[in-house]
Motif scaffolding. Structure first.
Motif, PDB file in Angstrom:
ATOM      1  N   LEU A  92      -4.503   8.875 -50.657  1.00 36.01           N
ATOM      2  CA  LEU A  92      -3.698   9.839 -51.411  1.00 36.01           C
ATOM      3  C   LEU A  92      -3.558   9.926 -52.951  1.00 36.01           C
ATOM      4  O   LEU A  92      -3.153  10.740 -53.079  1.00 36.01           O
ATOM      5  CB  LEU A  92      -2.597   8.410 -51.393  1.00 36.01           C
ATOM      6  CG  LEU A  92      -1.012   8.314 -51.728  1.00 36.01           C
ATOM      7  CD1 LEU A  92      -0.782   9.639 -51.238  1.00 36.01           C
ATOM      8  CD2 LEU A  92      -0.420   6.797 -51.463  1.00 36.01           C
ATOM      9  N   LEU A  93      -4.633   9.441 -53.827  1.00 32.63           N
ATOM     10  CA  LEU A  93      -4.452   9.238 -54.762  1.00 32.63           C
ATOM     11  C   LEU A  93      -5.290  10.528 -55.232  1.00 32.63           C
ATOM     12  O   LEU A  93      -4.786  11.560 -56.085  1.00 32.63           O
ATOM     13  CB  LEU A  93      -5.479   8.451 -55.606  1.00 32.63           C
ATOM     14  CG  LEU A  93      -5.140   7.157 -56.831  1.00 32.63           C
ATOM     15  CD1 LEU A  93      -3.877   6.870 -57.084  1.00 32.63           C
ATOM     16  CD2 LEU A  93      -6.412   6.741 -57.080  1.00 32.63           C
ATOM     17  N   ALA A  94      -5.961  11.061 -54.178  1.00 27.37           N
ATOM     18  CA  ALA A  94      -6.819  12.561 -54.614  1.00 27.37           C
ATOM     19  C   ALA A  94      -6.566  13.556 -54.620  1.00 27.37           C
ATOM     20  O   ALA A  94      -5.665  14.572 -54.834  1.00 27.37           O
ATOM     21  CB  ALA A  94      -8.284  12.399 -53.218  1.00 27.37           C
ATOM     22  N   SER A  95      -4.741  12.912 -53.439  1.00 28.08           N
ATOM     23  CA  SER A  95      -3.887  14.010 -52.199  1.00 28.08           C
ATOM     24  C   SER A  95      -2.978  14.531 -53.438  1.00 28.08           C
ATOM     25  O   SER A  95      -2.254  15.842 -54.090  1.00 28.08           O
ATOM     26  CB  SER A  95      -3.104  13.843 -51.703  1.00 28.08           C
ATOM     27  OG  SER A  95      -4.476  13.594 -50.492  1.00 28.08           O
ATOM     28  N   LEU A  96      -2.876  13.005 -55.084  1.00 31.07           N
ATOM     29  CA  LEU A  96      -1.651  13.351 -55.332  1.00 31.07           C
ATOM     30  C   LEU A  96      -2.210  14.740 -56.454  1.00 31.07           C
ATOM     31  O   LEU A  96      -1.782  14.895 -57.252  1.00 31.07           O
ATOM     32  CB  LEU A  96      -1.323  12.020 -55.796  1.00 31.07           C
ATOM     33  CG  LEU A  96       0.007  11.696 -54.582  1.00 31.07           C
ATOM     34  CD1 LEU A  96       0.096   9.817 -55.681  1.00 31.07           C
ATOM     35  CD2 LEU A  96       0.864  11.774 -54.653  1.00 31.07           C
ATOM     36  N   PHE A  97      -3.646  13.942 -56.940  1.00 35.22           N
ATOM     37  CA  PHE A  97      -4.120  14.779 -58.384  1.00 35.22           C
ATOM     38  C   PHE A  97      -3.918  16.473 -57.757  1.00 35.22           C
ATOM     39  O   PHE A  97      -3.652  16.810 -58.531  1.00 35.22           O
ATOM     40  CB  PHE A  97      -5.267  13.980 -58.338  1.00 35.22           C
ATOM     41  CG  PHE A  97      -5.924  15.357 -59.095  1.00 35.22           C
ATOM     42  CD1 PHE A  97      -5.918  14.247 -60.279  1.00 35.22           C
ATOM     43  CD2 PHE A  97      -7.193  15.997 -58.886  1.00 35.22           C
ATOM     44  CE1 PHE A  97      -7.032  15.824 -61.866  1.00 35.22           C
ATOM     45  CE2 PHE A  97      -7.853  16.572 -59.802  1.00 35.22           C
ATOM     46  CZ  PHE A  97      -8.110  16.490 -61.126  1.00 35.22           C
TER      47      PHE A  97
END
Length: 104
Positions: A13-18
């Protein structure tokens, strides 16, 4: 090639938001490309935009050619940024589903 370690859904999720932010930044840059600018300076009729590489002139464009070039650059930014945003959104949905949340 497997590394033996998988990301957690929260890391996904963090990578996707980045990458969603990166895509938005690319689209924003596309909006910032002004059609009648050369190197940040506004061009007028009769002006020539000269480009250099390693101190040597590599090309020159009149106002209409520069507008066309800037328009193409802007359109490419919109397409690339849009694709990054779309892929990030799909990845975000997958990460949310992996976390047990409902994305319906």
């Amino acid at each position: 090639m497997a590394s033996g370690r998988e990301n957690t859904p929260a890391q996904d999720l963090l990578a996707s938001l980045f990458f969603l932010a990166i895509g938005a930044a690319i689209v924003w840059v596309g909006f910032q490309v002004s059609s009648d600018e050369c190197g940040g300076e506004k061009m007028s009729a009769g002006d020539t935009c000269v480009s250099y590489s390693n101190g040597k002139q590599t090309g020159s464009k009149n106002l209409e050619e520069q507008k066309d070039d800037n328009s193409t650059t802007s359109n490419v930014m919109f397409v690339v940024g849009g694709l990054v945003i779309f892929a990030s959104a799909c990845s975000t949905v997958g990460a949310l589903r992996g976390m047990g949340g409902s994305a319906r």
